[in-house]
Design an enzyme around this catalytic site. Structure first.
Site, mmCIF file in Angstrom:
data_model
loop_
_atom_site.group_PDB
_atom_site.id
_atom_site.type_symbol
_atom_site.label_atom_id
_atom_site.label_comp_id
_atom_site.label_asym_id
_atom_site.label_seq_id
_atom_site.Cartn_x
_atom_site.Cartn_y
_atom_site.Cartn_z
ATOM 1 N N GLU A 37 0.832 -1.196 0.000
ATOM 2 C CA GLU A 37 0.000 0.000 0.000
ATOM 3 C C GLU A 37 0.877 1.260 0.000
ATOM 4 O OE1 GLU A 37 -3.751 1.642 2.692
ATOM 5 O OE2 GLU A 37 -2.239 0.339 3.620
ATOM 6 N N LYS A 104 -9.991 2.340 -2.014
ATOM 7 C CA LYS A 104 -10.112 1.688 -0.711
ATOM 8 C C LYS A 104 -11.427 2.069 -0.032
ATOM 9 C CE LYS A 104 -7.412 1.120 3.586
ATOM 10 N NZ LYS A 104 -6.193 1.603 4.288
ATOM 11 N N CYS A 138 -5.475 -3.413 2.574
ATOM 12 C CA CYS A 138 -5.124 -3.348 3.992
ATOM 13 C C CYS A 138 -6.318 -3.514 4.940
ATOM 14 C CB CYS A 138 -4.365 -2.046 4.257
ATOM 15 S SG CYS A 138 -3.392 -2.049 5.789
#
Length: 254
Positions: A37, A104, A138
């Site tokens: 990331e 995200k 993540c």
């Protein structure tokens, strides 16, 4: 499909240094390279100078390397859109220059990510060389409903900056996502230290049974390469079709 997972010590807020290091270690002969990331600058919320307009130099670097190595390259970039909204955007760049992306969805509020970035509103599955790949990032790992397999993907990727303090959760949840979705899972995490936070890496490839089939050394920069078998995965899903008994559901994006 041959997958390479890059685990490295991201130089804090220095994209030039990070591109240079990656140039020196990118492997040949792979179908897919997965980067951590915010591989260009580290997981920084102070991104006034690091957010790249519609992908900027980071996306251009990915496009060039994907073409040069005849592979797909994926990793997240801090992106500033024309309306000045910021996104932690996971780009999936194909060798022919085609670009898919996922913003995200779950923003890490404990670091204030939700105060800086806007959340994504779409679940994205990419089709590449016969594989269906679910794009996640993540903190998304902690939300299994969002990633539940609807028999529409074969592999999940999780580029991350996941701190060493919560490495047990990282390792356990990657296996859980593989087991419950009967699919391969790839977790690409960083090592070193960024903004006072320590990262141990623990990058892995987990198979459809939840077995770690490839992993990186704890706390060390590494490139792990593993061949994924769609045939083996499909055979397992046929012999143990738990997915046929999954509950139906819908997700509200608010």
């Amino acid at each position: 499909m041959r997958v390479a997972v890059i685990q490295f010590d991201i130089v804090w807020k220095n994209s030039v240094a990070n591109f240079s290091y990656l140039d020196s270690i990118l492997p040949s002969g792979c179908d897919l390279v997965v980067l951590p990331e915010m591989f260009h600058c580290g997981f920084s919320m102070d991104i006034a100078s690091d957010a790249m307009s519609q992908g900027g130099a980071a996306l251009q670097w990915m496009v060039e390397k994907a073409a040069a190595y005849n592979c797909a390259i994926t990793g997240t970039v801090a992106v500033r859109e024309k309306d000045d909204k910021l996104f932690n955007r996971l780009y999936f760049v194909h060798p022919d220059g085609k670009i898919d992306f996922y913003d995200k969805r779950h923003l890490f509020r404990m670091a204030g990510e939700h105060e800086v970035f806007s959340p994504g509103s779409e679940r994205v599955v990419v089709h590449y060389r016969g594989w269906r790949i679910l794009l996640q990032v993540c903190y998304d790992l902690r939300f299994p409903v969002f990633s539940r397999n609807r028999n529409d993907y074969d592999l999940i990727i999780y580029p991350a900056n996941w701190p060493e303090a919560r490495s047990l959760a990282w390792s356990a949840l990657l296996k859980a996502r593989a087991i419950e979705n009967q699919c391969y899972v790839v977790g690409a995490n960083r090592v070193g230290e960024g903004d006072g936070i320590k990262y141990s890496g623990d990058s892995v490839v987990v198979d459809f049974k939840g077995v770690v089939v490839a992993d990186a050394l704890y706390g060390k920069q590494a490139v792990i390469v593993h061949d994924l078998s769609l045939e083996s995965q499909n055979l397992f899903r046929q012999k143990f079709p738990a997915w046929l008994d999954a509950d139906s559901f819908s997700i509200s994006y608010q």
